[in-house]
Design a protein around this motif. Structure first.
Motif, short mmCIF file in Angstrom:
data_model
loop_
_atom_site.label_atom_id
_atom_site.label_comp_id
_atom_site.label_asym_id
_atom_site.label_seq_id
_atom_site.Cartn_x
_atom_site.Cartn_y
_atom_site.Cartn_z
N UNK A 207 0.26 35.60 11.01
CA UNK A 207 -0.99 36.18 10.52
C UNK A 207 -2.16 35.22 10.71
N UNK A 208 -1.92 33.93 10.56
CA UNK A 208 -2.98 32.96 10.83
C UNK A 208 -3.42 33.06 12.29
N UNK A 209 -2.47 33.14 13.23
CA UNK A 209 -2.79 33.23 14.65
C UNK A 209 -3.41 34.59 15.01
N UNK A 210 -2.92 35.66 14.38
CA UNK A 210 -3.53 36.97 14.59
C UNK A 210 -4.98 36.95 14.13
N UNK A 211 -5.25 36.28 12.99
CA UNK A 211 -6.62 36.15 12.52
C UNK A 211 -7.49 35.39 13.49
N UNK A 327 -1.86 40.26 -0.62
CA UNK A 327 -3.21 39.75 -0.86
C UNK A 327 -3.37 38.33 -0.35
N UNK A 328 -2.35 37.50 -0.57
CA UNK A 328 -2.40 36.13 -0.07
C UNK A 328 -2.44 36.08 1.44
N UNK A 329 -1.65 36.95 2.09
CA UNK A 329 -1.65 36.99 3.55
C UNK A 329 -2.99 37.48 4.09
N UNK A 330 -3.63 38.40 3.37
CA UNK A 330 -4.94 38.88 3.81
C UNK A 330 -5.96 37.73 3.78
N UNK A 331 -5.91 36.92 2.73
CA UNK A 331 -6.81 35.77 2.67
C UNK A 331 -6.47 34.75 3.75
N UNK A 332 -5.18 34.59 4.06
CA UNK A 332 -4.79 33.70 5.14
C UNK A 332 -5.32 34.22 6.48
N UNK A 333 -5.26 35.54 6.66
CA UNK A 333 -5.85 36.16 7.85
C UNK A 333 -7.35 35.85 7.91
#
Length: 428
Positions: A207-211, A327-333
């Motif tokens: 998800x970080x890389x997708x972001x 929610x945490x993953x969305x913020x990581x994104x």
């Protein structure tokens, strides 16, 4: 269906106007900036600034709403969006744009969280799935429809900036006139990086890389289109094609991920997105049809990655942790979307416009490699024990508050009490 949606119709109408303005303004700034001769580095900072404001809004807006109340806070955020849209048409200066864009991101998070909490307050177990699906569809349609205003005017004038201001003001009216009860206070969102990584390393890095990839393209795609000679209409079509292709691809990709190891699906889609990006970079297609076809393939695969990565993370989480993990993953994104345009602008300045797709290709290659590597390190959750895949908007089109509406969140304990409080998850 009609009985379930009528109580939230005014809120959904406000959502439509809000995302119409977001779609138009987010495309207008890089296109006008390119005409003004601003560098890709400076234009990339627009995306960095917006994403930073959005993440901060997700973290800080609940405190603002608790202090001012939902109606006053929403009016304040929407007013700020309208004022900034008009100011960016008056102050045609990259530094001002970068500063103001952060406030746009913050206000967008605030208005979205308020609408989403209001929708969640009015939802019941019977209606939450329909409302959630319709909300996702409206946000996507609003963004695309806003972008498709571009062919009908001149981006070199103040016209579209004024239209943005008008649309944001219209977004206030349905909520201000709504008779829906004021919802409970917004839930405070936290970001536990260690916990997210421990839950699912693939989802964390993926998800970080997708972001990073989506943030770079989302901000600089219009700049790329202008620099390779596309018309305003072609740029709007290219950007909208990516969104539509990604939305359509979510369904077959999601169903496939329900039947096999989601990491293989992530790896396969990432590999296709990487190949599409590399072909655009190496071939440099000059024909509009060929270019948009390649970009459409990229968008279909790249925009399907986020919800599958979230689903994979929730396979390893308990049901009551769905909102916390998602929610945490969305913020990581969101952190990834801060990084993407920050590095994308300088790389495009050095490598030329097609260098944008070298950035996305590198990110997707890393996702594919790491997903395959992790599939050898940890067994997947058996298909019979997983929650079914559920469509989720890609990243910063929604906030953590919208996850309360998802059918995968803990259902209400008693439908009669649904508008007041959420219950515990029914299944063990």
């Amino acid at each position: 269906m009609k009985k379930n949606l009528l109580p939230v119709a005014s809120l959904l109408l406000g959502t439509l106007f809000l995302f119409l303005g977001n779609g138009l303004h987010s495309l207008l700034l890089p296109m006008r900036g390119t005409t003004e001769g601003y560098s890709a580095t400076l234009l990339g900072l627009l995306g960095t600034s917006w994403a930073t404001g959005f993440v901060l809004g997700c973290l800080m807006a609940p405190a603002v709403v608790r202090r001012a109340g939902h109606v006053r806070a929403f009016s304040g955020f929407a007013s700020l969006l309208a004022i900034i849209a008009l100011l960016t048409g008056i102050l045609v200066d990259p530094i001002w744009w970068v500063v103001l864009r952060a406030f746009t991101g913050f206000s967008t998070a605030g208005t979205s969280m308020i609408i989403e909490s209001w929708l969640n307050e009015r939802a019941t177990n019977e209606s939450r799935g329909a409302i959630f699906s319709l909300y996702i569809a409206i946000t996507l349609f609003g963004v695309v429809a806003g972008q498709m205003f571009i062919p009908f005017g001149d981006t070199n004038t103040a016209l579209f900036f004024m239209i943005c201001g008008i649309v944001y003001c219209l977004a206030m009216l349905p909520t201000l006139l709504s008779t829906a009860d004021t919802p409970q206070p917004l839930k405070q969102v936290s970001l536990d990086l260690r916990g997210l990584y421990k839950n699912s390393p693939v989802s964390f890095l993926g998800i970080l890389l997708v972001g990073i990839a989506n943030g770079a393209y989302g901000t600089l795609g219009a700049v790329f289109g202008r620099q390779v000679g596309l018309t305003d209409s072609d740029v709007a079509l290219m950007v909208s094609t990516v969104i539509f292709a990604g939305a359509i691809m979510q369904f077959p990709a999601g169903r496939l991920s329900d039947k096999m190891d989601r990491r293989y699906v992530l790896a396969g889609l990432s590999a296709i997105a990487a190949v599409a990006g590399l072909l655009i970079y190496l071939v440099e297609p000059s024909g509009v049809v060929l270019l948009i076809t390649f970009v459409g393939i990229y968008g279909a695969t790249a925009n399907a990655l986020y919800p599958i990565a979230v689903s994979h993370a929730n396979d390893f989480a308990s049901s009551e942790d769905f909102v916390k993990i998602s929610g945490g993953l969305l913020l990581l994104y969101g952190i990834g979307t801060i990084i993407g345009p920050t590095i994308g602008g300088p790389i495009m300045t050095v490598m030329g416009p097609y260098g944008l797709f070298m950035i996305t290709a590198c990110a997707h290659i890393l996702i594919a490699i790491y997903a395959i590597f992790r599939s050898r390190m940890r067994a997947p959750i058996p298909v019979s024990e997983r929650d079914a895949y559920s469509t989720i908007n890609p990243g910063t089109l929604t906030t953590p508050e919208s996850l309360q509406l998802s059918p995968r969140a803990a259902p209400f304990e008693d439908e009669a009490d649904a508008p007041q409080e959420a219950g515990k998850e029914a299944r063990s």
